[in-house]
Design a protein around this motif. Structure first.
Motif, PDB file in Angstrom:
ATOM      1  N   GLY A  26      -0.770   7.268  -2.386  1.00 59.41           N
ATOM      2  CA  GLY A  26      -1.896   8.187  -2.382  1.00 59.41           C
ATOM      3  C   GLY A  26      -2.640   8.183  -3.695  1.00 59.41           C
ATOM      4  N   ASN A  27      -3.900   8.633  -3.617  1.00 57.67           N
ATOM      5  CA  ASN A  27      -4.778   8.702  -4.785  1.00 57.67           C
ATOM      6  C   ASN A  27      -4.859   7.353  -5.497  1.00 57.67           C
ATOM      7  OD1 ASN A  27      -5.366  11.614  -4.633  1.00 57.67           O
ATOM      8  ND2 ASN A  27      -3.181  11.802  -5.052  1.00 57.67           N
ATOM      9  N   VAL A  28      -4.919   6.296  -4.707  1.00 59.40           N
ATOM     10  CA  VAL A  28      -4.953   4.935  -5.257  1.00 59.40           C
ATOM     11  C   VAL A  28      -6.340   4.639  -5.822  1.00 59.40           C
ATOM     12  CG1 VAL A  28      -4.708   2.482  -4.696  1.00 59.40           C
ATOM     13  CG2 VAL A  28      -3.176   4.166  -3.665  1.00 59.40           C
ATOM     14  N   SER A  29      -6.364   4.001  -6.972  1.00 55.70           N
ATOM     15  CA  SER A  29      -7.611   3.559  -7.596  1.00 55.70           C
ATOM     16  C   SER A  29      -7.569   2.040  -7.739  1.00 55.70           C
ATOM     17  CB  SER A  29      -7.779   4.205  -8.968  1.00 55.70           C
ATOM     18  OG  SER A  29      -6.816   3.684  -9.869  1.00 55.70           O
ATOM     19  N   GLU A  30      -8.703   1.468  -8.072  1.00 65.34           N
ATOM     20  CA  GLU A  30      -8.748   0.017  -8.300  1.00 65.34           C
ATOM     21  C   GLU A  30      -7.780  -0.385  -9.406  1.00 65.34           C
ATOM     22  OE1 GLU A  30     -12.408  -2.341  -8.250  1.00 65.34           O
ATOM     23  OE2 GLU A  30     -13.445  -0.478  -7.702  1.00 65.34           O
ATOM     24  N   GLU A  31      -7.597   0.471 -10.386  1.00 66.31           N
ATOM     25  CA  GLU A  31      -6.707   0.186 -11.509  1.00 66.31           C
ATOM     26  C   GLU A  31      -5.238   0.111 -11.062  1.00 66.31           C
ATOM     27  OE1 GLU A  31      -9.172   2.664 -11.681  1.00 66.31           O
ATOM     28  OE2 GLU A  31     -10.488   1.209 -12.656  1.00 66.31           O
ATOM     29  N   ASP A  32      -4.888   0.752  -9.948  1.00 68.88           N
ATOM     30  CA  ASP A  32      -3.514   0.750  -9.450  1.00 68.88           C
ATOM     31  C   ASP A  32      -3.158  -0.522  -8.691  1.00 68.88           C
ATOM     32  OD1 ASP A  32      -2.977   3.404 -10.361  1.00 68.88           O
ATOM     33  OD2 ASP A  32      -3.990   4.196  -8.576  1.00 68.88           O
ATOM     34  N   VAL A  33      -4.156  -1.250  -8.226  1.00 69.14           N
ATOM     35  CA  VAL A  33      -3.930  -2.394  -7.339  1.00 69.14           C
ATOM     36  C   VAL A  33      -3.069  -3.468  -7.997  1.00 69.14           C
ATOM     37  CG1 VAL A  33      -5.042  -4.279  -6.091  1.00 69.14           C
ATOM     38  CG2 VAL A  33      -5.994  -1.953  -5.973  1.00 69.14           C
ATOM     39  N   ILE A  93     -11.309  -0.854  -3.494  1.00 69.25           N
ATOM     40  CA  ILE A  93      -9.854  -1.041  -3.504  1.00 69.25           C
ATOM     41  C   ILE A  93      -9.465  -2.196  -2.585  1.00 69.25           C
ATOM     42  CG2 ILE A  93      -7.654   0.043  -2.896  1.00 69.25           C
ATOM     43  CD1 ILE A  93      -8.982   2.733  -3.821  1.00 69.25           C
ATOM     44  N   VAL A  94     -10.068  -2.256  -1.405  1.00 68.81           N
ATOM     45  CA  VAL A  94      -9.815  -3.373  -0.482  1.00 68.81           C
ATOM     46  C   VAL A  94     -10.185  -4.692  -1.159  1.00 68.81           C
ATOM     47  CG1 VAL A  94     -10.507  -4.472   1.688  1.00 68.81           C
ATOM     48  CG2 VAL A  94     -10.116  -2.009   1.619  1.00 68.81           C
ATOM     49  N   PHE A 137      -2.423  -1.494   4.941  1.00 66.89           N
ATOM     50  CA  PHE A 137      -3.510  -0.771   5.599  1.00 66.89           C
ATOM     51  C   PHE A 137      -4.153   0.155   4.573  1.00 66.89           C
ATOM     52  CE2 PHE A 137      -0.392  -1.858   8.779  1.00 66.89           C
ATOM     53  CZ  PHE A 137      -1.166  -2.383   9.798  1.00 66.89           C
ATOM     54  N   ILE A 138      -5.471   0.036   4.411  1.00 65.41           N
ATOM     55  CA  ILE A 138      -6.203   0.825   3.427  1.00 65.41           C
ATOM     56  C   ILE A 138      -7.278   1.622   4.150  1.00 65.41           C
ATOM     57  CG2 ILE A 138      -7.616   0.745   1.339  1.00 65.41           C
ATOM     58  CD1 ILE A 138      -6.302  -2.136   0.955  1.00 65.41           C
ATOM     59  N   CYS A 139      -7.236   2.948   3.977  1.00 66.50           N
ATOM     60  CA  CYS A 139      -8.243   3.793   4.613  1.00 66.50           C
ATOM     61  C   CYS A 139      -9.593   3.566   3.958  1.00 66.50           C
ATOM     62  CB  CYS A 139      -7.866   5.266   4.506  1.00 66.50           C
ATOM     63  SG  CYS A 139      -9.144   6.338   5.224  1.00 66.50           S
ATOM     64  N   THR A 140     -10.583   3.206   4.781  1.00 69.65           N
ATOM     65  CA  THR A 140     -11.957   3.108   4.306  1.00 69.65           C
ATOM     66  C   THR A 140     -12.842   4.088   5.060  1.00 69.65           C
ATOM     67  OG1 THR A 140     -12.405   1.271   5.821  1.00 69.65           O
ATOM     68  CG2 THR A 140     -11.778   0.702   3.544  1.00 69.65           C
ATOM     69  N   SER A 141     -12.215   5.045   5.729  1.00 69.16           N
ATOM     70  CA  SER A 141     -12.935   6.081   6.473  1.00 69.16           C
ATOM     71  C   SER A 141     -13.847   5.486   7.534  1.00 69.16           C
ATOM     72  CB  SER A 141     -13.747   6.969   5.523  1.00 69.16           C
ATOM     73  OG  SER A 141     -12.947   7.502   4.506  1.00 69.16           O
ATOM     74  N   CYS A 142     -13.456   4.364   8.102  1.00 72.06           N
ATOM     75  CA  CYS A 142     -14.263   3.691   9.110  1.00 72.06           C
ATOM     76  C   CYS A 142     -14.232   4.484  10.421  1.00 72.06           C
ATOM     77  CB  CYS A 142     -13.749   2.276   9.339  1.00 72.06           C
ATOM     78  SG  CYS A 142     -14.838   1.304  10.384  1.00 72.06           S
ATOM     79  N   ARG A 143     -15.405   4.767  10.953  1.00 76.87           N
ATOM     80  CA  ARG A 143     -15.528   5.506  12.212  1.00 76.87           C
ATOM     81  C   ARG A 143     -15.601   4.531  13.392  1.00 76.87           C
ATOM     82  NH1 ARG A 143     -14.426   8.950   8.711  1.00 76.87           N
ATOM     83  NH2 ARG A 143     -15.653  10.820   8.394  1.00 76.87           N
TER      84      ARG A 143
END
Length: 102
Positions: free
Chosen positions: A76-83, A32-33, A9-15
């Motif tokens: 936490g604080n995940v970046s594309e480089e961490d994937v 990131i997704v 599950f990746i937070c994309t701040s979807c409302r």
């Protein structure tokens, strides 16, 4: 029915209204997704890993947030480089990336 080994599950701040705005979204959580989806596909893990975007987890100061079940590992604080590292170490080798855990 597919029984994945990992559910991400990746937070994309979807409302609720479908708009995406907020801290994780502003920190490129959509990218990131997309990166997770590319890595999963490239490594042939599509049957083992399911990716979902989510709304806010409520700890925005640690975002972007990625949660992996069944372990309940919160990154936490995940970046594309961490994937790539998460996919390789956690999904392929079974060891969560300790430096990213919150």
């Amino acid at each position: 029915m597919v029984q994945p080994k990992y559910h991400v599950f990746i937070c994309t701040s979807c409302r609720i209204n479908g708009q995406q705005k907020g801290f994780c979204h502003s920190k490129n959580s959509i990218g990131i997704v997309e990166r997770f989806m590319e890595e999963i596909e490239d490594r042939g893990l599509s049957g083992d890993v399911v990716i979902n975007n989510t709304g806010c987890f409520g700890i925005c100061d640690k975002g972007p947030i990625v949660v992996v079940y069944p372990e309940g590992a919160w990154y936490g604080n995940v970046s594309e480089e961490d994937v790539e590292r998460i996919v390789e170490e956690h999904f392929e080798n079974g060891t969560p990336v300790s430096e990213l855990l919150i």
